[in-house]
Scaffold this motif. Structure first.
Motif, PDB file in Angstrom:
ATOM      1  N   ASP A 294       0.829  -1.207   0.000  1.00  0.00           N
ATOM      2  CA  ASP A 294       0.000   0.000   0.000  1.00  0.00           C
ATOM      3  C   ASP A 294       0.864   1.259   0.000  1.00  0.00           C
ATOM      4  O   ASP A 294       1.425   1.629   1.030  1.00  0.00           O
ATOM      5  CB  ASP A 294      -0.913  -0.001   1.222  1.00  0.00           C
TER       6      ASP A 294
ATOM      7  N   HIS B 116      -6.175   6.421  -1.851  1.00  0.00           N
ATOM      8  CA  HIS B 116      -6.412   5.351  -0.870  1.00  0.00           C
ATOM      9  C   HIS B 116      -7.814   4.753  -1.052  1.00  0.00           C
ATOM     10  O   HIS B 116      -7.984   3.529  -1.035  1.00  0.00           O
ATOM     11  CB  HIS B 116      -6.235   5.910   0.543  1.00  0.00           C
TER      12      HIS B 116
ATOM     13  N   ARG C 155      -7.962   2.698  -4.310  1.00  0.00           N
ATOM     14  CA  ARG C 155      -7.280   1.423  -4.112  1.00  0.00           C
ATOM     15  C   ARG C 155      -8.158   0.469  -3.297  1.00  0.00           C
ATOM     16  O   ARG C 155      -8.264  -0.722  -3.605  1.00  0.00           O
ATOM     17  CB  ARG C 155      -5.940   1.656  -3.411  1.00  0.00           C
ATOM     18  N   SER C 156      -8.805   0.991  -2.270  1.00  0.00           N
ATOM     19  CA  SER C 156      -9.709   0.168  -1.456  1.00  0.00           C
ATOM     20  C   SER C 156     -10.855  -0.393  -2.293  1.00  0.00           C
ATOM     21  O   SER C 156     -11.262  -1.550  -2.113  1.00  0.00           O
ATOM     22  CB  SER C 156     -10.275   0.984  -0.293  1.00  0.00           C
TER      23      SER C 156
ATOM     24  N   ILE D  88      -9.533  -3.297  -4.267  1.00  0.00           N
ATOM     25  CA  ILE D  88      -9.414  -4.476  -3.397  1.00  0.00           C
ATOM     26  C   ILE D  88     -10.786  -5.101  -3.183  1.00  0.00           C
ATOM     27  O   ILE D  88     -10.939  -6.324  -3.261  1.00  0.00           O
ATOM     28  CB  ILE D  88      -8.742  -4.102  -2.060  1.00  0.00           C
ATOM     29  N   ASP D  89     -11.795  -4.277  -2.939  1.00  0.00           N
ATOM     30  CA  ASP D  89     -13.161  -4.791  -2.770  1.00  0.00           C
ATOM     31  C   ASP D  89     -13.634  -5.522  -4.024  1.00  0.00           C
ATOM     32  O   ASP D  89     -14.252  -6.588  -3.933  1.00  0.00           O
ATOM     33  CB  ASP D  89     -14.136  -3.660  -2.439  1.00  0.00           C
TER      34      ASP D  89
ATOM     35  N   ASP E 158      -3.285  -7.365   1.609  1.00  0.00           N
ATOM     36  CA  ASP E 158      -3.080  -5.922   1.692  1.00  0.00           C
ATOM     37  C   ASP E 158      -1.894  -5.668   2.614  1.00  0.00           C
ATOM     38  O   ASP E 158      -1.965  -5.897   3.819  1.00  0.00           O
ATOM     39  CB  ASP E 158      -4.351  -5.262   2.229  1.00  0.00           C
TER      40      ASP E 158
END
Length: 105
Positions: A58, A71, A74-75, A78-79, A90
Protein backbone atom coordinates in the motif's frame (compact mmCIF):
# COMPACT_ATOMS: atom_id res chain seq x y z
CA UNK A 1 -18.47 -7.03 -13.26
CA UNK A 2 -15.04 -5.46 -12.88
CA UNK A 3 -13.33 -8.84 -12.57
CA UNK A 4 -15.48 -11.16 -14.61
CA UNK A 5 -14.31 -14.43 -16.13
CA UNK A 6 -13.76 -12.95 -19.60
CA UNK A 7 -10.34 -11.64 -20.66
CA UNK A 8 -9.99 -8.02 -21.80
CA UNK A 9 -11.23 -7.30 -25.31
CA UNK A 10 -7.96 -5.83 -26.58
CA UNK A 11 -5.91 -8.46 -28.45
CA UNK A 12 -2.83 -6.22 -28.28
CA UNK A 13 -2.72 -6.14 -24.51
CA UNK A 14 0.42 -8.29 -24.30
CA UNK A 15 -1.20 -10.70 -21.87
CA UNK A 16 -1.38 -13.72 -24.18
CA UNK A 17 1.41 -15.49 -22.30
CA UNK A 18 -1.12 -16.45 -19.64
CA UNK A 19 -2.79 -18.78 -22.15
CA UNK A 20 0.17 -21.14 -21.72
CA UNK A 21 -0.28 -21.59 -17.98
CA UNK A 22 -1.35 -24.98 -16.72
CA UNK A 23 -4.96 -24.83 -15.51
CA UNK A 24 -3.92 -25.68 -11.95
CA UNK A 25 -1.33 -22.88 -11.78
CA UNK A 26 -1.32 -20.58 -8.76
CA UNK A 27 0.11 -17.14 -9.46
CA UNK A 28 1.21 -14.48 -7.02
CA UNK A 29 0.75 -11.04 -8.52
CA UNK A 30 2.50 -8.15 -6.78
CA UNK A 31 0.84 -4.81 -7.45
CA UNK A 32 0.10 -1.64 -5.47
CA UNK A 33 -3.32 -1.58 -7.22
CA UNK A 34 -2.91 2.09 -8.09
CA UNK A 35 -4.93 1.93 -11.31
CA UNK A 36 -7.62 -0.15 -12.96
CA UNK A 37 -5.28 -1.76 -15.53
CA UNK A 38 -4.37 -4.47 -13.05
CA UNK A 39 -8.01 -5.59 -13.00
CA UNK A 40 -7.64 -6.59 -16.68
CA UNK A 41 -4.49 -8.53 -15.84
CA UNK A 42 -6.28 -10.44 -13.09
CA UNK A 43 -9.25 -11.09 -15.39
CA UNK A 44 -6.89 -12.47 -18.05
CA UNK A 45 -5.10 -14.73 -15.59
CA UNK A 46 -8.37 -16.07 -14.24
CA UNK A 47 -9.73 -16.68 -17.75
CA UNK A 48 -6.77 -19.02 -18.34
CA UNK A 49 -8.04 -21.15 -15.45
CA UNK A 50 -5.19 -20.26 -13.12
CA UNK A 51 -5.78 -19.06 -9.59
CA UNK A 52 -4.29 -15.72 -8.63
CA UNK A 53 -3.48 -14.12 -5.32
CA UNK A 54 -2.67 -10.42 -5.32
CA UNK A 55 -0.05 -9.20 -2.85
CA UNK A 56 -0.53 -5.47 -2.71
CA UNK A 57 1.91 -3.13 -0.99
CA UNK A 58 0.00 0.00 0.00
CA UNK A 59 1.76 3.17 -1.21
CA UNK A 60 -1.15 5.45 -0.36
CA UNK A 61 -1.49 7.95 2.43
CA UNK A 62 -4.45 9.81 3.82
CA UNK A 63 -2.35 12.78 4.96
CA UNK A 64 -3.38 14.85 1.93
CA UNK A 65 -6.64 15.07 -0.04
CA UNK A 66 -5.15 13.54 -3.19
CA UNK A 67 -3.67 10.71 -1.14
CA UNK A 68 -7.00 10.08 0.54
CA UNK A 69 -8.65 9.77 -2.88
CA UNK A 70 -5.94 7.37 -4.07
CA UNK A 71 -6.41 5.35 -0.87
CA UNK A 72 -10.17 5.15 -1.46
CA UNK A 73 -9.75 4.13 -5.11
CA UNK A 74 -7.28 1.42 -4.11
CA UNK A 75 -9.71 0.17 -1.46
CA UNK A 76 -12.43 -0.07 -4.10
CA UNK A 77 -10.13 -2.15 -6.31
CA UNK A 78 -9.41 -4.48 -3.40
CA UNK A 79 -13.16 -4.79 -2.77
CA UNK A 80 -13.77 -5.60 -6.46
CA UNK A 81 -11.11 -8.31 -6.33
CA UNK A 82 -12.51 -9.77 -3.11
CA UNK A 83 -16.04 -9.73 -4.55
CA UNK A 84 -14.77 -11.68 -7.55
CA UNK A 85 -13.26 -14.32 -5.27
CA UNK A 86 -9.66 -13.18 -5.67
CA UNK A 87 -7.46 -13.37 -2.59
CA UNK A 88 -5.75 -10.08 -1.80
CA UNK A 89 -2.99 -9.61 0.74
CA UNK A 90 -3.08 -5.92 1.69
CA UNK A 91 0.47 -5.11 2.74
CA UNK A 92 1.18 -1.95 4.74
CA UNK A 93 4.71 -0.70 4.07
CA UNK A 94 5.54 -0.51 7.76
CA UNK A 95 4.95 -4.25 8.28
CA UNK A 96 7.37 -6.98 7.21
CA UNK A 97 5.92 -9.06 4.38
CA UNK A 98 6.57 -12.24 6.33
CA UNK A 99 4.31 -11.01 9.15
CA UNK A 100 1.56 -10.00 6.74
CA UNK A 101 1.64 -13.36 4.95
CA UNK A 102 1.63 -15.25 8.23
CA UNK A 103 -1.44 -13.29 9.36
CA UNK A 104 -3.40 -14.16 6.19
CA UNK A 105 -3.11 -17.94 6.51
Amino acid sequence: DAIGPEPPASPGDGLGQFDRLPPDAQLLLFSPLCDDAILDVVRTIRSSGAAVTVVSPDPTTTAYPAGAIAHLERSLRIDALHNAGVSVVDWAWDRPLEDVLRRTR
